[in-house]
Design an enzyme around this catalytic site. Structure first.
Site, PDB file in Angstrom:
ATOM      1  N   GLU A 141      49.161  45.546  51.423  1.00  0.00           N
ATOM      2  CA  GLU A 141      48.160  44.490  51.267  1.00  0.00           C
ATOM      3  C   GLU A 141      47.967  43.709  52.561  1.00  0.00           C
ATOM      4  O   GLU A 141      48.692  42.754  52.831  1.00  0.00           O
ATOM      5  CB  GLU A 141      48.596  43.528  50.136  1.00  0.00           C
TER       6      GLU A 141
ATOM      7  N   LYS B  85      45.521  47.556  49.204  1.00  0.00           N
ATOM      8  CA  LYS B  85      45.028  46.349  48.523  1.00  0.00           C
ATOM      9  C   LYS B  85      44.420  45.410  49.559  1.00  0.00           C
ATOM     10  O   LYS B  85      45.117  44.586  50.145  1.00  0.00           O
ATOM     11  CB  LYS B  85      46.199  45.668  47.788  1.00  0.00           C
TER      12      LYS B  85
HETATM   13  P1  13P Z   1      44.660  37.039  44.182  1.00  0.00           P
HETATM   14  O1  13P Z   1      43.888  38.040  43.362  1.00  0.00           O
HETATM   15  O2  13P Z   1      44.817  35.707  43.514  1.00  0.00           O
HETATM   16  O3  13P Z   1      44.172  36.962  45.597  1.00  0.00           O
HETATM   17  O4  13P Z   1      46.153  37.596  44.276  1.00  0.00           O
HETATM   18  C1  13P Z   1      46.368  38.916  44.520  1.00  0.00           C
HETATM   19  C2  13P Z   1      47.710  39.080  45.098  1.00  0.00           C
HETATM   20  O5  13P Z   1      48.510  39.830  44.592  1.00  0.00           O
HETATM   21  C3  13P Z   1      48.038  38.329  46.323  1.00  0.00           C
HETATM   22  O6  13P Z   1      49.172  38.881  46.918  1.00  0.00           O
END
Ligand code: 13P
Length: 341
Positions: free
Chosen positions: A175, A217
């Site tokens: 991510e 992500k």
């Molecule tokens: P949000 O969808 O609130 O951005 O959170 C996703 C997430 O896992 C952040 O690490």
């Protein structure tokens, strides 16, 4: 197909997405306090139980990301949360990063920590039932940020985490989140997102990570929240897809977006607009925390009598995003759902 490939594909199965319920204690405390919920361990457990026991949620969710405290907790009837999920056919996941710390000699930038001892932690989490994992790096836009230094340091750490996850038999979700705070334009957001992805896939490649056994992500490409004008849904869809097509290998099975503080329905509209422009080389899906949970947390407000309304609100957002994966979301569907829930 090996086990990692199978798990990664199961996480982006048709019509299903991921719930991020992995807020650290500090983050969930902030969210609870904002709506007047006492930030105790029991309230955190009760809240996660409410989400995980929502009727029929397995129709819309393939996986749930848990936090270290949560993966060790149980429902009121004594069933551990990972087992409760597994019985519904939902894959349990675990956030393994230890958060963003200031990056040395880089004013205002961060590097994500948590690599020390990670091999042993993966072994333990695997024993607790985890089948996939998450590590989040953040980059801010403004001045000379994000610097190459910040981008490459975080890419290196993300790849080290991903290699360790695959070695332990868990699918890594990587991510790289470009934050949307600030007045930047959608073009600046696209540039920063592209640079972060290019560095990330270079490091993943060099560290021998199997693209078919991971999920990406990313943030959607938006104008900054303090920009004079928000970008249209078409502009968000086109800019986000352009960045993905330029920088994400086709071997990656899925792209599961974070919501990043967008209004709940915007996150759904944007996903729908991207699905309508498909088919794409990767499955496009969601891995939201706030955009799935906000109305549920408000409805619950820490009260046992709020549980049913909260579960309806949560199931509704999950259903809407499931529809958005197929390009089948509409205002009418949103309204019908609200009336029937
Ligand atoms: P949000 O969808 O609130 O951005 O959170 C996703 C997430 O896992 C952040 O690490």
């Amino acid at each position: 197909m090996n086990q990692l490939h199978e798990t990664a594909r199961a996480l982006v199965a048709t019509g299903k997405g991921i719930l991020a319920a992995d807020e650290s204690t500090a983050t969930i405390t902030r969210r609870f306090e904002a709506v007047g919920i006492a930030p105790t361990e029991e309230q955190r457990r009760a809240y996660r139980e409410l989400l995980l026991t929502t009727p029929a949620i397995e129709e819309y969710l393939s996986g749930v990301i848990l936090f270290d405290e949560t993966i060790r907790q149980q429902a009121s009837d004594g069933i551990p949360f990972p087992e409760l999920l597994a019985r519904k056919g939902i894959l349990p996941g675990i956030k393994v990063d230890r958060g963003a710390a200031p990056l040395a000699l880089a004013d205002g930038e961060t590097v994500t920590e948590g690599l020390d001892g990670l091999r042993a932690r993966f072994e333990e989490y695997r024993g607790l039932g985890a089948r996939f994992a998450k590590w989040r790096a953040t980059y801010s836009i403004g001045g000379h940020r994000p610097s190459d230094y910040c981008i490459w340091t975080n890419a290196h750490a993300l790849a080290r985490y991903a290699a360790l996850a695959q070695e332990a038999g868990l699918v890594p979700i990587v991510e790289p989140e470009v934050l949307m705070d600030g007045p930047h334009s959608i073009e600046e957001s696209a540039r920063a997102s592209g640079r972060a992805l290019e560095a990330l896939f270079t490091e993943l490649h060099d560290q021998r990570v199997d693209y078919r056994g991971l999920l990406l992500k990313p943030n959607m490409v938006l104008a900054g929240y303090a920009a004079p004008q928000p970008a249209t849904a078409d502009a968000v869809a086109e800019s986000t897809l352009e960045v993905l097509y330029r920088h994400v290998p086709a071997a990656v099975p899925g792209v599961v977006f974070l919501s990043g503080g967008q209004p709940d329905e915007d996150a759904t509209v944007h996903l729908n607009a991207m699905s309508l422009r498909g088919p794409h080389p990767w499955q496009l899906s969601f891995s939201y925390a706030r955009a799935l949970q906000s109305p549920a947390m408000d409805a619950w407000a820490g009260r046992p009598e709020g549980v049913q309304a909260a579960q309806r609100a949560f199931a509704h957002r999950a259903r809407m995003n499931s529809a958005a994966r197929e390009g089948a979301y509409s205002r009418e569907l949103e309204q019908q759902g609200v009336r029937s829930s």
